[in-house]
Design a protein around this motif. Structure first.
Motif, PDB file in Angstrom:
ATOM      1  N   CYS A 127      77.796  50.430   4.319  1.00 54.86           N
ATOM      2  CA  CYS A 127      78.182  51.379   5.368  1.00 54.86           C
ATOM      3  C   CYS A 127      78.253  52.779   4.765  1.00 54.86           C
ATOM      4  N   PRO A 128      77.114  53.449   4.609  1.00 61.23           N
ATOM      5  CA  PRO A 128      77.125  54.798   4.014  1.00 61.23           C
ATOM      6  C   PRO A 128      77.872  55.791   4.897  1.00 61.23           C
ATOM      7  N   ASP A 129      78.267  56.895   4.266  1.00 60.38           N
ATOM      8  CA  ASP A 129      79.022  57.921   4.991  1.00 60.38           C
ATOM      9  C   ASP A 129      78.235  58.388   6.213  1.00 60.38           C
ATOM     10  N   GLY A 130      78.964  58.532   7.293  1.00 59.29           N
ATOM     11  CA  GLY A 130      78.337  58.973   8.544  1.00 59.29           C
ATOM     12  C   GLY A 130      79.230  58.606   9.713  1.00 59.29           C
ATOM     13  N   THR A 180      94.082  39.525  -6.967  1.00 53.15           N
ATOM     14  CA  THR A 180      92.727  40.038  -6.759  1.00 53.15           C
ATOM     15  C   THR A 180      92.228  39.592  -5.399  1.00 53.15           C
ATOM     16  N   GLN A 181      91.728  40.527  -4.627  1.00 60.02           N
ATOM     17  CA  GLN A 181      91.095  40.209  -3.356  1.00 60.02           C
ATOM     18  C   GLN A 181      89.586  40.136  -3.591  1.00 60.02           C
ATOM     19  N   ALA A 182      88.947  39.119  -3.039  1.00 58.92           N
ATOM     20  CA  ALA A 182      87.516  38.933  -3.288  1.00 58.92           C
ATOM     21  C   ALA A 182      86.839  38.410  -2.034  1.00 58.92           C
ATOM     22  N   ALA A 183      85.528  38.601  -1.977  1.00 60.12           N
ATOM     23  CA  ALA A 183      84.712  38.064  -0.894  1.00 60.12           C
ATOM     24  C   ALA A 183      83.351  37.703  -1.467  1.00 60.12           C
ATOM     25  N   VAL A 184      82.826  36.562  -1.068  1.00 60.41           N
ATOM     26  CA  VAL A 184      81.503  36.137  -1.513  1.00 60.41           C
ATOM     27  C   VAL A 184      80.477  36.729  -0.559  1.00 60.41           C
ATOM     28  N   VAL A 185      79.532  37.501  -1.103  1.00 57.03           N
ATOM     29  CA  VAL A 185      78.549  38.220  -0.288  1.00 57.03           C
ATOM     30  C   VAL A 185      77.148  37.897  -0.795  1.00 57.03           C
ATOM     31  N   GLU A 186      76.173  38.114   0.075  1.00 61.70           N
ATOM     32  CA  GLU A 186      74.772  37.873  -0.264  1.00 61.70           C
ATOM     33  C   GLU A 186      74.110  39.200  -0.627  1.00 61.70           C
ATOM     34  N   ILE A 187      73.509  39.256  -1.820  1.00 66.13           N
ATOM     35  CA  ILE A 187      72.809  40.464  -2.244  1.00 66.13           C
ATOM     36  C   ILE A 187      71.488  40.051  -2.906  1.00 66.13           C
ATOM     37  N   ALA A 217      69.283  45.413   8.476  1.00 60.51           N
ATOM     38  CA  ALA A 217      68.854  46.559   7.680  1.00 60.51           C
ATOM     39  C   ALA A 217      69.248  46.361   6.216  1.00 60.51           C
ATOM     40  N   VAL A 218      68.391  46.840   5.310  1.00 62.05           N
ATOM     41  CA  VAL A 218      68.596  46.623   3.882  1.00 62.05           C
ATOM     42  C   VAL A 218      68.710  47.957   3.176  1.00 62.05           C
ATOM     43  N   ARG A 219      69.728  48.074   2.312  1.00 61.01           N
ATOM     44  CA  ARG A 219      69.882  49.266   1.483  1.00 61.01           C
ATOM     45  C   ARG A 219      69.616  48.868   0.042  1.00 61.01           C
ATOM     46  N   LYS A 220      68.886  49.703  -0.671  1.00 61.93           N
ATOM     47  CA  LYS A 220      68.537  49.434  -2.059  1.00 61.93           C
ATOM     48  C   LYS A 220      69.177  50.490  -2.946  1.00 61.93           C
ATOM     49  N   LEU A 221      69.950  50.037  -3.935  1.00 65.24           N
ATOM     50  CA  LEU A 221      70.681  50.937  -4.810  1.00 65.24           C
ATOM     51  C   LEU A 221      70.511  50.486  -6.251  1.00 65.24           C
ATOM     52  N   SER A 222      70.800  51.384  -7.171  1.00 68.95           N
ATOM     53  CA  SER A 222      70.723  51.080  -8.597  1.00 68.95           C
ATOM     54  C   SER A 222      72.133  50.847  -9.124  1.00 68.95           C
ATOM     55  N   PHE A 223      72.356  49.690  -9.770  1.00 67.13           N
ATOM     56  CA  PHE A 223      73.651  49.337 -10.340  1.00 67.13           C
ATOM     57  C   PHE A 223      73.504  49.193 -11.857  1.00 67.13           C
ATOM     58  N   ARG A 224      74.566  49.522 -12.603  1.00 69.14           N
ATOM     59  CA  ARG A 224      74.573  49.366 -14.053  1.00 69.14           C
ATOM     60  C   ARG A 224      75.250  48.040 -14.424  1.00 69.14           C
ATOM     61  N   VAL A 225      74.598  47.277 -15.301  1.00 70.88           N
ATOM     62  CA  VAL A 225      75.132  45.976 -15.743  1.00 70.88           C
ATOM     63  C   VAL A 225      76.185  46.212 -16.814  1.00 70.88           C
ATOM     64  N   THR A 226      77.417  45.824 -16.530  1.00 68.94           N
ATOM     65  CA  THR A 226      78.517  46.060 -17.478  1.00 68.94           C
ATOM     66  C   THR A 226      78.797  44.866 -18.379  1.00 68.94           C
ATOM     67  N   THR A 238      70.113  48.776 -16.107  1.00 68.20           N
ATOM     68  CA  THR A 238      70.287  48.928 -14.669  1.00 68.20           C
ATOM     69  C   THR A 238      69.446  47.893 -13.929  1.00 68.20           C
ATOM     70  N   VAL A 239      69.892  47.543 -12.725  1.00 63.28           N
ATOM     71  CA  VAL A 239      69.172  46.612 -11.865  1.00 63.28           C
ATOM     72  C   VAL A 239      69.120  47.193 -10.461  1.00 63.28           C
ATOM     73  N   ALA A 240      68.098  46.787  -9.720  1.00 59.03           N
ATOM     74  CA  ALA A 240      67.961  47.215  -8.329  1.00 59.03           C
ATOM     75  C   ALA A 240      68.672  46.202  -7.445  1.00 59.03           C
ATOM     76  N   VAL A 241      69.679  46.644  -6.709  1.00 59.11           N
ATOM     77  CA  VAL A 241      70.487  45.772  -5.852  1.00 59.11           C
ATOM     78  C   VAL A 241      70.172  46.095  -4.399  1.00 59.11           C
ATOM     79  N   THR A 242      69.835  45.062  -3.635  1.00 60.79           N
ATOM     80  CA  THR A 242      69.603  45.217  -2.201  1.00 60.79           C
ATOM     81  C   THR A 242      70.721  44.513  -1.451  1.00 60.79           C
ATOM     82  N   ILE A 243      71.273  45.178  -0.460  1.00 61.54           N
ATOM     83  CA  ILE A 243      72.393  44.640   0.317  1.00 61.54           C
ATOM     84  C   ILE A 243      71.991  44.654   1.784  1.00 61.54           C
ATOM     85  N   PRO A 244      71.797  43.454   2.396  1.00 61.82           N
ATOM     86  CA  PRO A 244      71.389  43.413   3.805  1.00 61.82           C
ATOM     87  C   PRO A 244      72.591  43.453   4.739  1.00 61.82           C
TER      88      PRO A 244
END
Length: 809
Positions: A613-616, A503-510, A574-583, A562-568
């Motif tokens: 990094c959204p499509d673009g 498993t590849q993993a990275a610790v990120v701040e959200i 810049a901050v993106r806010k998305l909805s994630f489902r708790v599994t 669901t929870v609101a997840v923000t990823i800076p």
């Protein structure tokens, strides 16, 4: 009312022993509950109070003095603790050599010393004596240092340090012999999962004699104005000062408190369970107090006593007994207070070993104890007052006794079983139901304790259950870019068929629902992702998220919601806010740095990258930049057997070129503290076992006393002493067997449910263990104990004379 008072006095003279026995039972139950509740409060408050008095926010290390440190706007207090470069030498009482890598000797001003260390034993050093020092409690715990110990330190000169330790003979290094006059603890010596410290604190006289001739390490304890909120700005202000680094004591303090918190929760649960057990036992005992009232009711009714007066009499007696029990419970709780708290909380508390009375717990507990006795006596009082006759009722034990008699069992067995199951009537009534309930409760408690303890032992010895399902962890933290582990190492692992899961993993701040969370971004290379699942399923989609149990409670989430997840963006902000489902919920090990058991989140690595990094047009450049900035982890689990062990050795062994990337995992400090500091299941099981033993002894003694006439008839009919004693033995065995038949399944089920609730809220995988061998030994022990307890009552019955037993009462 005068008649009630007169009868109350009369009953007190006649039955004071039984009243005292019930008061003692209320005292024991109430006192234990109050002691556990008080300990829970003291345990929870111990370390925060310690930090408020002795704590700091950071420790700064520097090779040169930092006089401008106190002028930083965010700094409220600076305590300097300079020390020479030194190595530990001989110690006259040590069991082993002091670890040189974690050893330090520091000098503080008397005021700074009082603000930084808590004296556990001994005295503060005389500042005019260069040979007196304080030693950290870790030196006493791990090495055997005690008050009066002499520790030798080796202090190389600046010239010797420039030559290097390897080129300077130890015999040529200047030495100092220091005598320990006190044992102390500081905030950064509490176990926080970052390793132990072994410190000495010297005097101003020592500094005057040694420091001018030795290279100094400047150490500063810093308290910030707004605590942890000022740490980011403080770290930025330190960069121009060219320090050797700083320790975040707030983060360590949070880890210490997380380790202590389960102990406080355990004491609270113990208080609640003990209260429930005490209510059951006191309720049975309170009901038995009205047996004599039922016998006297007809005579008192003929004299004009009303139903209301009977009820008032019963409640007045209960209030008197409850008041006596409440006073004793408060005294018992105070007497038990020097034994608690335990573990790290005992180090932190301001009054270890002293008599402590928590006013809130004492007042609430005393009122609750008195009220419990009165309330539990209310229905028996009303029932006895309304009772008109005592018509015999068919006993449920008749079919059982008849079946035993038809089976050809000896008369001693038949009579003993009848005594164990039939209550009797009037003055000859025996508290059979209370004994049976007590037996079932005791056996169930012991079995539940065995299941809980076995599950706890299994958890401590099974890394996969507390968040480490992998056998090796590689990371580039502090070494280089992420490619260091994601290219050559990962390529080699993929080609190795003896490695089953990667498993590849990275610790990120959200952010989750507005709260900052450290998350693990996962990518399953081979097999399922190596994350321990408490419940639910691993995140598979790009908008799936798993949360730790504590994080889920903190953000107000639930499985399936669901929870609101923000990823800076770490570069642009810049901050993106998305909805994630708790599994579901997951367990995260300390090596991930998510905040300990129950804290953190897990998402897919692709989900994190796509959200950032959204499509673009700029997506590829953004993804490449993110990849270079992340600290990556590679988690590995090998195939079982020699081939898997050999494969692991190729990557983690001393000769491996990937050795520098290996991250060593430790047991969570929360788990270590809870598992080693106190055995809560044993305390609760022992308490209920004590109640069961008391109930059994009471049953046998009361049965022998109240069935004297029947025992006399048995002797007249030809029973010898051995047979009369055997009747009592069969009675005890029957009560024990009823407890075993009903208590074992109830206890196992209760133990598994209790463990599941505990483990789930603790943030670990709720896998329970049922120790068959221990349960079999427990069943045998219950039977043996029951018969041992029956020895004295059996001898009393066997040695009684028929003429005395049959005389008119």
């Amino acid at each position: 009312m005068r008649a009630v008072v007169m009868l109350l006095r009369s009953q007190l003279r006649r039955h004071w022993r039984s009243w005292l026995a019930l008061a003692v039972l209320a005292m024991l139950a109430g006192g234990f509950v109050m002691a556990a509740a008080s300990t829970a409060r003291r345990t929870a408050a111990a370390f925060p109070e310690f930090v408020a008095r002795y704590g700091y926010d950071a420790v700064v290390y520097s090779a040169h003095p930092l006089p401008s440190l106190a002028s930083i706007a965010r700094v409220a207090l600076v305590t300097a603790a300079p020390g020479p470069v030194e190595f530990p030498g001989r110690c006259d009482t040590c069991r082993k050599q002091i670890d040189a890598g974690s050893f330090g000797l520091f000098e503080m001003s008397p005021g700074g010393l009082a603000r930084t260390v808590k004296l556990l034993a001994g005295r503060m050093p005389d500042q005019s004596r260069p040979d007196e020092v304080l030693a950290s409690y870790t030196l006493a715990r791990d090495n055997g240092v005690r008050i009066g110990s002499v520790i030798e330190t080796l202090i190389p000169t600046p010239a010797q340090i420039r030559l290097g330790k390897a080129k300077v003979p130890i015999a040529e290094m200047p030495r100092r012999r220091l005598r320990v006059v006190g044992l102390v603890v500081t905030e950064n010596e509490f176990p926080s999962g970052t390793g132990d410290r072994y410190d000495l604190f010297a005097t101003k006289a020592y500094a005057a004699a040694v420091n001018p001739h030795a290279m100094l390490l400047s150490v500063y304890y810093v308290r910030l104005r707004r605590g942890a909120a000022d740490l980011p700005g403080f770290d930025a202000a330190l960069r121009p000062l060219h320090t050797l680094g700083a320790d975040d004591l707030d983060n360590d303090a949070a880890a210490v408190q997380r380790g202590i918190r389960p102990q406080a929760a355990g004491w609270s649960a113990l208080a609640l369970l003990a209260a429930l057990a005490g209510l059951a036992v006191i309720g049975q005992a309170a009901a038995r107090q009205f047996v004599t009232d039922a016998d006297d009711r007809q005579a008192l009714s003929a004299l004009g006593l009303s139903v209301r007066q009977f009820v008032v009499l019963g409640l007045a007696r209960a209030a008197l007994i409850g008041a006596l029990g409440a006073a004793g419970a408060v005294a018992l709780a105070a007497l038990l207070s020097p034994l608690t708290p335990v573990g790290e909380a005992r180090l932190a508390t301001g009054s270890p070993g002293a008599l402590v009375l928590d006013p809130l717990v004492a007042v609430t507990g005393a009122l609750a104890t008195m009220a419990a006795v009165v309330v539990l006596s209310a229905w028996p009082a009303v029932r006895t007052a309304r009772q008109r006759s005592r018509a015999p009722q068919r006993s449920l034990s008749v079919p059982v006794v008849s079946a035993v008699a038809r089976s050809g069992a000896p008369p001693t067995a038949t009579i003993g079983i009848r005594y164990a199951l039939e209550r009797g009537r009037g003055r000859h009534a025996v508290p059979v139901s209370a004994a049976l309930v007590g037996s079932v409760m005791a056996v169930a408690a012991l079995c539940g304790t065995a299941v809980f303890a076995a599950s706890l032992a299994q958890l401590i010895s099974s890394p996969a259950l507390y968040g480490v399902p992998f056998q090796a962890q590689f990371t580039n933290e502090g070494i280089g870019p992420g490619s260091a582990v994601t290219h050559s190492l990962l390529t080699g692992l993929r080609q190795d068929q003896a490695i089953w899961r990667i498993t590849q993993a990275a610790v990120v701040e959200i952010g989750v629902n507005g709260r900052h969370v450290r998350a693990v971004a996962l990518k399953a290379i081979r097999g399922p992702a190596l994350i321990s699942t408490v419940d639910g399923r691993l995140p598979r989609g790009d908008r799936d998220i798993m949360l730790g149990a504590a994080t889920m409670r903190a953000v107000g989430a639930r499985p399936g919601g669901t929870v609101a997840v923000t990823i800076p963006d770490p570069v642009t902000g810049a901050v993106r806010k998305l909805s994630f489902r708790v599994t579901g919920r997951a367990a995260f090990p300390p090596s991930f740095g998510t905040g300990g058991l129950g804290s953190g989140a897990a998402i897919t690595l692709r989900g994190f990258t796509d959200a950032l990094c959204p499509d673009g047009g700029g997506a590829p450049a953004c993804a490449s930049r993110t990849d270079n900035q992340l600290i990556y982890e590679v988690l590995v689990r090998a195939a079982p057997g020699p081939a898997g062990a050999a494969a692991l050795a190729r990557y983690t062994g001393p000769a491996s070129r990937y050795r520098q990337f290996v991250a060593f995992t430790e047991k969570p400090i929360e788990l270590v503290n809870f598992g080693e500091s106190v055995n809560f299941p044993l305390l609760f099981g022992g308490l209920l076992a004590l109640f069961g033993v008391a109930t059994m002894v009471h049953l046998l003694l009361v049965s022998v006393t109240r069935r004297r006439t029947e025992a006399g008839l048995l002797k007249v009919l030809g029973f010898v002493r051995r047979q009369v004693a055997a009747v009592v033995g069969w009675q005890a065995t029957t009560v024990a067997l009823v407890g075993i038949v009903f208590g074992v399944p109830v206890g196992v089920a209760a133990g598994r449910v209790a463990w599941r609730v505990f483990a789930t809220n603790f943030g670990v995988v709720p896998a329970s263990a049922v120790p068959a061998v221990a349960l079999a030994a427990l069943v045998a022990g219950v039977l043996v104990t029951a018969n041992v307890l029956a020895v004295v009552p059996a001898l009393m019955a066997a040695r009684s004379r028929p003429a005395q037993l049959l005389r008119a009462e």
